[in-house]
Motif scaffolding. Sequence first.
Motif, PDB file in Angstrom:
ATOM      1  N   PHE A 174       0.854  -1.183   0.000  1.00 23.53           N
ATOM      2  CA  PHE A 174       0.000   0.000   0.000  1.00 23.53           C
ATOM      3  C   PHE A 174       0.892   1.235   0.000  1.00 23.53           C
ATOM      4  O   PHE A 174       1.912   1.253   0.682  1.00 23.53           O
ATOM      5  N   SER A 175       0.471   2.285  -0.727  1.00 23.02           N
ATOM      6  CA  SER A 175       1.300   3.485  -0.836  1.00 23.02           C
ATOM      7  C   SER A 175       1.019   4.498   0.270  1.00 23.02           C
ATOM      8  O   SER A 175       1.714   5.503   0.371  1.00 23.02           O
ATOM      9  N   SER A 176      -0.006   4.241   1.106  1.00 18.78           N
ATOM     10  CA  SER A 176      -0.292   5.165   2.205  1.00 18.78           C
ATOM     11  C   SER A 176      -1.065   4.445   3.300  1.00 18.78           C
ATOM     12  O   SER A 176      -1.659   3.391   3.072  1.00 18.78           O
ATOM     13  N   GLY A 177      -1.065   5.052   4.477  1.00 20.18           N
ATOM     14  CA  GLY A 177      -1.843   4.511   5.578  1.00 20.18           C
ATOM     15  C   GLY A 177      -3.324   4.539   5.271  1.00 20.18           C
ATOM     16  O   GLY A 177      -4.063   3.600   5.594  1.00 20.18           O
ATOM     17  N   GLU A 178      -3.772   5.610   4.607  1.00 17.72           N
ATOM     18  CA  GLU A 178      -5.186   5.708   4.255  1.00 17.72           C
ATOM     19  C   GLU A 178      -5.607   4.597   3.304  1.00 17.72           C
ATOM     20  O   GLU A 178      -6.668   3.985   3.482  1.00 17.72           O
ATOM     21  N   ALA A 179      -4.787   4.334   2.285  1.00 19.35           N
ATOM     22  CA  ALA A 179      -5.112   3.272   1.318  1.00 19.35           C
ATOM     23  C   ALA A 179      -5.233   1.933   2.041  1.00 19.35           C
ATOM     24  O   ALA A 179      -6.124   1.134   1.747  1.00 19.35           O
ATOM     25  N   PHE A 180      -4.359   1.687   2.989  1.00 12.37           N
ATOM     26  CA  PHE A 180      -4.413   0.450   3.757  1.00 12.37           C
ATOM     27  C   PHE A 180      -5.655   0.403   4.636  1.00 12.37           C
ATOM     28  O   PHE A 180      -6.398  -0.581   4.639  1.00 12.37           O
ATOM     29  N   LEU A 181      -5.911   1.466   5.396  1.00  7.65           N
ATOM     30  CA  LEU A 181      -7.052   1.480   6.312  1.00  7.65           C
ATOM     31  C   LEU A 181      -8.372   1.327   5.567  1.00  7.65           C
ATOM     32  O   LEU A 181      -9.316   0.739   6.096  1.00  7.65           O
ATOM     33  N   ASP A 182      -8.435   1.811   4.332  1.00 11.78           N
ATOM     34  CA  ASP A 182      -9.653   1.664   3.532  1.00 11.78           C
ATOM     35  C   ASP A 182      -9.975   0.199   3.262  1.00 11.78           C
ATOM     36  O   ASP A 182     -11.124  -0.141   3.005  1.00 11.78           O
ATOM     37  N   THR A 183      -8.971  -0.675   3.320  1.00 16.86           N
ATOM     38  CA  THR A 183      -9.216  -2.100   3.064  1.00 16.86           C
ATOM     39  C   THR A 183      -9.675  -2.833   4.320  1.00 16.86           C
ATOM     40  O   THR A 183     -10.067  -3.994   4.240  1.00 16.86           O
ATOM     41  N   LEU A 184      -9.599  -2.178   5.471  1.00 17.00           N
ATOM     42  CA  LEU A 184      -9.929  -2.837   6.734  1.00 17.00           C
ATOM     43  C   LEU A 184     -11.381  -2.608   7.161  1.00 17.00           C
ATOM     44  O   LEU A 184     -11.642  -2.273   8.291  1.00 17.00           O
ATOM     45  N   SER A 185     -12.297  -2.799   6.257  1.00 19.14           N
ATOM     46  CA  SER A 185     -13.695  -2.623   6.641  1.00 19.14           C
ATOM     47  C   SER A 185     -14.196  -3.905   7.294  1.00 19.14           C
ATOM     48  O   SER A 185     -13.672  -4.983   7.033  1.00 19.14           O
TER      49      SER A 185
END
Length: 125
Positions: A35-46
Amino acid sequence: MVHLTQFVAVLDDDESVRRALKRLLHSVGVQVETFSSGEAFLDTLSPATSSVPVCVIADFQMPGIDGLELQRRMVRTGVPIIFITGNDDPAIRQKALAQGAAAYLTKPLDGAVLIRAVQIALALR
């Protein structure tokens, strides 16, 4: 070391670092998603997805949310976080470790040290 359905998430804004870490971890049989950012990663943790990593390796200083904020948002998951950084500030290191980081490693990374940190983090899980 890890089952195929399990993976380690690598978060870094530098594509070459993501590629290098993915190659290193693949060499010891670890599945990796980058992932290129923390936000991109957190978006996958639904809650609707079951794709929660067994461990996260994250650059401490990325655009957007930093390592401490990522750690705060992930605390409920119980997923161990290994921070990597090019700027080793002892106060920040201490705070990250005090808040539960599995490891806090400085760049350039020693591949063997990183692999050992991942193994320890996975054993603690």
